[in-house]
Design a protein around this motif. Sequence first.
Motif, mmCIF file in Angstrom:
data_model
loop_
_atom_site.group_PDB
_atom_site.id
_atom_site.type_symbol
_atom_site.label_atom_id
_atom_site.label_comp_id
_atom_site.label_asym_id
_atom_site.label_seq_id
_atom_site.Cartn_x
_atom_site.Cartn_y
_atom_site.Cartn_z
ATOM 1 N N ARG A 16 0.848 -1.183 0.000
ATOM 2 C CA ARG A 16 0.000 0.000 0.000
ATOM 3 C C ARG A 16 0.893 1.246 0.000
ATOM 4 O O ARG A 16 2.084 1.175 0.254
ATOM 5 C CB ARG A 16 -0.917 0.029 1.226
ATOM 6 C CG ARG A 16 -2.069 -0.974 1.192
ATOM 7 C CD ARG A 16 -3.107 -0.596 0.154
ATOM 8 N NE ARG A 16 -4.245 -1.511 0.145
ATOM 9 C CZ ARG A 16 -4.362 -2.555 -0.657
ATOM 10 N NH1 ARG A 16 -3.373 -2.855 -1.495
ATOM 11 N NH2 ARG A 16 -5.442 -3.312 -0.644
ATOM 12 N N SER A 17 0.279 2.400 -0.220
ATOM 13 C CA SER A 17 0.996 3.666 -0.143
ATOM 14 C C SER A 17 1.496 3.893 1.275
ATOM 15 O O SER A 17 0.830 3.509 2.253
ATOM 16 C CB SER A 17 0.058 4.810 -0.540
ATOM 17 O OG SER A 17 0.628 6.061 -0.231
ATOM 18 N N ALA A 28 -1.024 7.479 2.627
ATOM 19 C CA ALA A 28 -2.383 7.588 2.101
ATOM 20 C C ALA A 28 -2.976 8.955 2.453
ATOM 21 O O ALA A 28 -2.724 9.488 3.538
ATOM 22 C CB ALA A 28 -3.259 6.473 2.671
ATOM 23 N N GLY A 65 9.254 6.449 -3.692
ATOM 24 C CA GLY A 65 8.247 5.407 -3.565
ATOM 25 C C GLY A 65 8.835 4.173 -2.911
ATOM 26 O O GLY A 65 10.003 4.169 -2.498
ATOM 27 N N TYR A 122 5.609 -0.122 5.024
ATOM 28 C CA TYR A 122 6.654 0.272 4.091
ATOM 29 C C TYR A 122 8.013 -0.310 4.456
ATOM 30 O O TYR A 122 8.911 -0.397 3.619
ATOM 31 C CB TYR A 122 6.760 1.800 4.029
ATOM 32 C CG TYR A 122 7.159 2.400 5.362
ATOM 33 C CD1 TYR A 122 8.494 2.565 5.694
ATOM 34 C CD2 TYR A 122 6.196 2.774 6.291
ATOM 35 C CE1 TYR A 122 8.867 3.082 6.916
ATOM 36 C CE2 TYR A 122 6.563 3.297 7.514
ATOM 37 C CZ TYR A 122 7.892 3.450 7.831
ATOM 38 O OH TYR A 122 8.256 3.947 9.046
ATOM 39 N N GLN A 169 -6.492 5.216 -1.376
ATOM 40 C CA GLN A 169 -5.216 5.744 -0.900
ATOM 41 C C GLN A 169 -4.881 7.089 -1.565
ATOM 42 O O GLN A 169 -4.095 7.855 -1.065
ATOM 43 C CB GLN A 169 -4.088 4.757 -1.232
ATOM 44 C CG GLN A 169 -4.294 3.348 -0.704
ATOM 45 C CD GLN A 169 -3.834 3.193 0.707
ATOM 46 O OE1 GLN A 169 -2.669 3.424 1.011
ATOM 47 N NE2 GLN A 169 -4.725 2.797 1.589
ATOM 48 N N ALA A 183 -3.299 7.424 -4.483
ATOM 49 C CA ALA A 183 -1.880 7.249 -4.807
ATOM 50 C C ALA A 183 -1.739 6.335 -6.026
ATOM 51 O O ALA A 183 -2.562 5.438 -6.231
ATOM 52 C CB ALA A 183 -1.136 6.654 -3.626
ATOM 53 N N TYR A 224 0.395 3.467 -8.482
ATOM 54 C CA TYR A 224 1.255 2.295 -8.298
ATOM 55 C C TYR A 224 1.351 1.559 -9.632
ATOM 56 O O TYR A 224 0.576 1.807 -10.563
ATOM 57 C CB TYR A 224 0.725 1.375 -7.200
ATOM 58 C CG TYR A 224 -0.606 0.709 -7.508
ATOM 59 C CD1 TYR A 224 -0.660 -0.610 -7.978
ATOM 60 C CD2 TYR A 224 -1.807 1.385 -7.336
ATOM 61 C CE1 TYR A 224 -1.865 -1.221 -8.257
ATOM 62 C CE2 TYR A 224 -3.021 0.777 -7.614
ATOM 63 C CZ TYR A 224 -3.050 -0.524 -8.071
ATOM 64 O OH TYR A 224 -4.255 -1.123 -8.362
ATOM 65 N N TRP A 274 4.586 1.528 -5.091
ATOM 66 C CA TRP A 274 3.675 2.615 -4.725
ATOM 67 C C TRP A 274 4.511 3.872 -4.544
ATOM 68 O O TRP A 274 5.597 3.829 -3.951
ATOM 69 C CB TRP A 274 2.944 2.288 -3.423
ATOM 70 C CG TRP A 274 1.895 1.229 -3.596
ATOM 71 C CD1 TRP A 274 2.104 -0.113 -3.732
ATOM 72 C CD2 TRP A 274 0.479 1.419 -3.648
ATOM 73 N NE1 TRP A 274 0.913 -0.774 -3.858
ATOM 74 C CE2 TRP A 274 -0.106 0.142 -3.811
ATOM 75 C CE3 TRP A 274 -0.351 2.536 -3.559
ATOM 76 C CZ2 TRP A 274 -1.489 -0.039 -3.902
ATOM 77 C CZ3 TRP A 274 -1.715 2.354 -3.640
ATOM 78 C CH2 TRP A 274 -2.273 1.088 -3.812
ATOM 79 N N TYR A 275 3.993 5.010 -5.020
ATOM 80 C CA TYR A 275 4.831 6.211 -5.039
ATOM 81 C C TYR A 275 3.966 7.473 -5.066
ATOM 82 O O TYR A 275 2.740 7.414 -5.126
ATOM 83 C CB TYR A 275 5.746 6.177 -6.260
ATOM 84 C CG TYR A 275 5.032 6.119 -7.600
ATOM 85 C CD1 TYR A 275 4.886 7.259 -8.390
ATOM 86 C CD2 TYR A 275 4.500 4.925 -8.088
ATOM 87 C CE1 TYR A 275 4.241 7.221 -9.614
ATOM 88 C CE2 TYR A 275 3.852 4.871 -9.309
ATOM 89 C CZ TYR A 275 3.722 6.015 -10.073
ATOM 90 O OH TYR A 275 3.069 5.957 -11.287
ATOM 91 N N ASN A 276 4.640 8.620 -5.010
ATOM 92 C CA ASN A 276 3.995 9.920 -5.193
ATOM 93 C C ASN A 276 4.350 10.451 -6.575
ATOM 94 O O ASN A 276 5.482 10.307 -7.036
ATOM 95 C CB ASN A 276 4.470 10.930 -4.136
ATOM 96 C CG ASN A 276 3.619 10.871 -2.888
ATOM 97 O OD1 ASN A 276 2.424 10.633 -2.946
ATOM 98 N ND2 ASN A 276 4.233 11.102 -1.739
ATOM 99 N N SER A 322 -0.814 12.928 -7.080
ATOM 100 C CA SER A 322 -0.995 12.606 -5.660
ATOM 101 C C SER A 322 -0.447 13.718 -4.763
ATOM 102 O O SER A 322 -1.035 14.028 -3.720
ATOM 103 C CB SER A 322 -0.322 11.274 -5.320
ATOM 104 O OG SER A 322 1.081 11.325 -5.501
#
Length: 210
Positions: A53-54, A57, A86, A113, A141, A143, A145, A158-160, A164
């Motif tokens: 997951r992010s 979030a 990420g 993470y 989330q 976000a 991915y 998962w990243y920004n 996002s």
Amino acid sequence: MLDADKVSFNVPWSPNCKNERCFDFLTISQACDILFVASFDIPNDMRDGCVARSSAAYHHVLSGMSAYIKLGIDSRKLVMGVRWSGYDYTCQRFLGASSCELEMTAQSVPCSYSAARKIPYKEIVQRLPRSLTGRFWDDDQKAPYFVYLDGRTYHEVWYNDPESISMRSSILKKLKLRGIGVLAANNINYTGDARAAMQAEEMWNALCPP
């Protein structure tokens, strides 16, 4: 940028005794000019299973910042920190996009993470075109991915990205915060390449509240 003549203090994403950082944040805020809130590396609620997951979030970021204000801290002292990076999760079992199950180990409890490898945004944009899925978006989330295959092992990243980050920067106006800050601004590519320059500009522009 924080003012050179100001006193700042780095605090976790939430004041509610998260990550074993339990302090009197209200008293600390009264002794400081700025609280830099690390609104990232947030452990996820894994009641639905240990899955990728992010690490930041949107609902966690908003609730964490709101909790500081509810303590009585002046919102104009709060700076929201974001990461330009990420997390690359190795799937122990892959059931499809957003269903990358992770191995529960003593080092990654609670599952979060910490079970992944951190990668900078400049590496993410290079990997994305070669991924199996392309960019996916998780609306819960808030976000992005993607999924890629390394040999026979699936990975979920998962990243920004600008979308996002722009959504998170909107919290500044919503809560009347002092500002937003970036951890590791060198995580984007500043070379003379035109595409890289455009990506860098998009990331910086995303910090401006819509």
